[in-house]
Design a protein around this motif. Structure first.
Motif, PDB file in Angstrom:
ATOM      1  N   UNK A  16       0.795  -1.113   0.091  1.00  0.00           N
ATOM      2  CA  UNK A  16      -0.063  -0.003   0.146  1.00  0.00           C
ATOM      3  C   UNK A  16       0.832   1.334  -0.045  1.00  0.00           C
ATOM      4  N   UNK A  17       2.045   1.121   0.908  1.00  0.00           N
ATOM      5  CA  UNK A  17       2.909   2.242   0.712  1.00  0.00           C
ATOM      6  C   UNK A  17       3.475   2.547  -0.680  1.00  0.00           C
ATOM      7  N   UNK A  18       3.525   1.756  -1.415  1.00  0.00           N
ATOM      8  CA  UNK A  18       4.232   1.832  -2.776  1.00  0.00           C
ATOM      9  C   UNK A  18       2.847   2.502  -3.691  1.00  0.00           C
ATOM     10  N   UNK A  19       1.677   2.278  -3.589  1.00  0.00           N
ATOM     11  CA  UNK A  19       0.724   2.934  -4.168  1.00  0.00           C
ATOM     12  C   UNK A  19       0.652   4.481  -3.788  1.00  0.00           C
ATOM     13  N   UNK A  20       0.676   4.677  -2.392  1.00  0.00           N
ATOM     14  CA  UNK A  20       0.758   6.110  -1.800  1.00  0.00           C
ATOM     15  C   UNK A  20       1.854   6.911  -2.580  1.00  0.00           C
ATOM     16  N   UNK A  21       3.047   6.172  -2.459  1.00  0.00           N
ATOM     17  CA  UNK A  21       4.245   6.857  -3.043  1.00  0.00           C
ATOM     18  C   UNK A  21       4.129   7.137  -4.526  1.00  0.00           C
ATOM     19  N   UNK A  22       3.379   6.230  -5.359  1.00  0.00           N
ATOM     20  CA  UNK A  22       3.453   6.428  -6.653  1.00  0.00           C
ATOM     21  C   UNK A  22       2.396   7.704  -7.139  1.00  0.00           C
ATOM     22  N   UNK A  23       1.440   7.825  -6.181  1.00  0.00           N
ATOM     23  CA  UNK A  23       0.391   8.946  -6.355  1.00  0.00           C
ATOM     24  C   UNK A  23       1.192  10.275  -6.330  1.00  0.00           C
ATOM     25  N   UNK A  24       2.065  10.339  -5.135  1.00  0.00           N
ATOM     26  CA  UNK A  24       2.840  11.488  -4.573  1.00  0.00           C
ATOM     27  C   UNK A  24       3.771  11.953  -5.552  1.00  0.00           C
ATOM     28  N   UNK A  25       4.393  10.766  -6.081  1.00  0.00           N
ATOM     29  CA  UNK A  25       5.669  10.888  -7.112  1.00  0.00           C
ATOM     30  C   UNK A  25       4.756  11.692  -8.226  1.00  0.00           C
ATOM     31  N   UNK A  29       6.744  15.268  -8.727  1.00  0.00           N
ATOM     32  CA  UNK A  29       8.014  14.890  -9.512  1.00  0.00           C
ATOM     33  C   UNK A  29       9.190  15.125  -8.778  1.00  0.00           C
ATOM     34  N   UNK A  30       9.142  14.568  -7.454  1.00  0.00           N
ATOM     35  CA  UNK A  30      10.535  14.789  -6.670  1.00  0.00           C
ATOM     36  C   UNK A  30      10.204  13.697  -5.701  1.00  0.00           C
ATOM     37  N   UNK A  31      11.530  12.819  -5.307  1.00  0.00           N
ATOM     38  CA  UNK A  31      11.365  11.669  -4.448  1.00  0.00           C
ATOM     39  C   UNK A  31      11.320  12.345  -3.036  1.00  0.00           C
ATOM     40  N   UNK A  32      12.118  13.448  -2.853  1.00  0.00           N
ATOM     41  CA  UNK A  32      12.015  14.162  -1.543  1.00  0.00           C
ATOM     42  C   UNK A  32      10.708  14.607  -1.288  1.00  0.00           C
ATOM     43  N   UNK A  33       9.836  15.413  -1.893  1.00  0.00           N
ATOM     44  CA  UNK A  33       8.901  15.776  -1.709  1.00  0.00           C
ATOM     45  C   UNK A  33       7.643  14.829  -1.732  1.00  0.00           C
ATOM     46  N   UNK A  34       7.709  13.845  -2.326  1.00  0.00           N
ATOM     47  CA  UNK A  34       6.719  12.757  -2.577  1.00  0.00           C
ATOM     48  C   UNK A  34       7.037  11.944  -1.136  1.00  0.00           C
ATOM     49  N   UNK A  35       8.215  11.654  -0.592  1.00  0.00           N
ATOM     50  CA  UNK A  35       8.566  10.927   0.722  1.00  0.00           C
ATOM     51  C   UNK A  35       7.751  11.692   1.769  1.00  0.00           C
ATOM     52  N   UNK A  36       7.978  13.006   1.781  1.00  0.00           N
ATOM     53  CA  UNK A  36       7.380  14.028   2.828  1.00  0.00           C
ATOM     54  C   UNK A  36       5.925  13.742   2.790  1.00  0.00           C
ATOM     55  N   UNK A  37       5.168  13.946   1.458  1.00  0.00           N
ATOM     56  CA  UNK A  37       3.961  13.649   1.705  1.00  0.00           C
ATOM     57  C   UNK A  37       3.122  12.474   1.866  1.00  0.00           C
ATOM     58  N   UNK A  38       4.313  11.502   1.717  1.00  0.00           N
ATOM     59  CA  UNK A  38       3.773   9.867   1.996  1.00  0.00           C
ATOM     60  C   UNK A  38       4.221   9.646   3.561  1.00  0.00           C
ATOM     61  N   UNK A  39       4.732  10.575   4.080  1.00  0.00           N
ATOM     62  CA  UNK A  39       5.214  10.260   5.284  1.00  0.00           C
ATOM     63  C   UNK A  39       6.087   9.142   5.542  1.00  0.00           C
ATOM     64  N   UNK A  40       7.272   9.384   4.335  1.00  0.00           N
ATOM     65  CA  UNK A  40       8.693   8.343   4.545  1.00  0.00           C
ATOM     66  C   UNK A  40       9.580   9.010   4.578  1.00  0.00           C
TER      67      UNK A  40
END
Length: 314
Positions: A16-25, A29-40
């Motif tokens: 499930x975390x990968x699904x959330x990460x994909x949406x945030x990516x 368009x940034x791993x850092x910002x997507x990680x922050x949005x996904x609480x990772x």
């Protein structure tokens, strides 16, 4: 019947975390910002993405100097991940609805014409029966609404399916088409003209829908087919309050179905130019996703739309 290989992928590799990460990516368009949005953490996000790409055997994102960009494979996974998460949100909502009676949220999209008639009538009727339903209505072009429907952001759309890729995933229940007329303010100088031609209209100021919409494309084709330049003075909008304000306060003109502004026509504030455009749009209808079970509230919305459409004149 489901594909066993696909089933093994979902059960064994997909998290499930990968699904959330994909949406945030897709959003950032940034791993850092997507990680922050996904609480990772960023390392955890990079590890999840690498694991997913390894399991699929394809590259989902191109690593750029500034951020990342999805490949074609990545765009597919982002869209499907968003739909999967929306399904789980819908499942939670449906359980809550069943526990408390018909309530919850229904999201419906509509193109302009049904947004001024069919949809409000259906919503009013539905709320008279189920007052606890929270109904969200989005008005936009068919292209954007269908994108949101496929992503699971909307439960259903009253609009058009414009491409074959979308058609394979969607159900379409046709309703009616939209003959368009040219609308201007009362007292507009062109109303007193006889034998109006398209060349006369090309020199006027127009209110137009955005580029890429079916009406815009057909108006463009109409001018080009007569060897005429496109109108030089234009305002782009599909917001009806803006359109009517512009018409009432200027000499601009717009192509619309008459029923959208019938109140203004009946009151004498607006008028129809004596020129037959000969433009009819493709049928619009009710669009839903195939192999997707609507929540009780969304199903009630669909049934009410069908009921109102059956009673309304075409």
């Amino acid at each position: 019947m489901s594909d066993p290989g696909s089933d093994r992928f979902v059960r064994t590799h997909l998290k499930t975390r990968q699904l959330v990460l994909l949406v945030e990516l897709g959003r950032h368009g940034s791993i850092l910002h997507a990680a922050q949005a996904a609480n990772l953490t960023q390392p955890a996000a990079s590890k999840l993405l690498s694991e997913l790409e390894y399991a699929l055997g394809v590259q989902l994102f191109e690593r750029l100097a500034r951020g990342i960009a999805p490949t074609w494979y990545g765009e597919v996974m982002i869209r499907r991940a968003g739909a999967a998460l929306a399904e789980m949100d819908a499942a939670h909502q449906e359980v809550m609805e069943l526990l408390s009676g018909l309530s919850g949220r229904v999201s419906i999209g509509a193109v302009m014409t049904p947004s001024t008639g069919l949809v409000p009538k259906a919503v009013t009727l539905l709320r008279s029966r189920h007052a606890r339903l929270n109904i969200l209505i989005s008005v936009d072009t068919s292209k954007l609404l269908i994108q949101r429907l496929r992503a699971g952001e909307l439960d259903l759309v009253v609009g058009r399916i414009l491409d074959t890729e979308s058609a394979a995933e969607l159900n379409f229940e046709p309703l009616t088409d939209e003959p368009h007329s040219l609308i201007v303010r009362a007292g507009h100088p062109l109303l007193s003209r006889s034998n109006l031609g398209l060349q006369d209209l090309a020199g006027e100021a127009w209110i137009l829908p955005p580029s890429g919409s079916i009406l815009r494309d057909r108006l463009t084709a109409l001018f080009l087919s007569r060897g005429l330049d496109q109108p030089a003075e234009t305002v782009e909008t599909i917001a009806l309050p803006v359109i009517t304000s512009l018409l009432l306060g200027s000499d601009m003109l717009v192509a619309l179905p008459k029923q959208i502004v019938q109140t203004y026509l009946d009151s004498g504030l607006l008028a129809v130019l004596p020129y037959e455009l000969g433009l009819r749009m493709d049928l619009y209808g009710i669009v839903t996703r195939k192999q997707h079970r609507l929540s009780p509230g969304a199903q009630a919305m669909l049934d009410t739309l069908r009921e109102v459409a059956t009673k309304s004149p075409s």
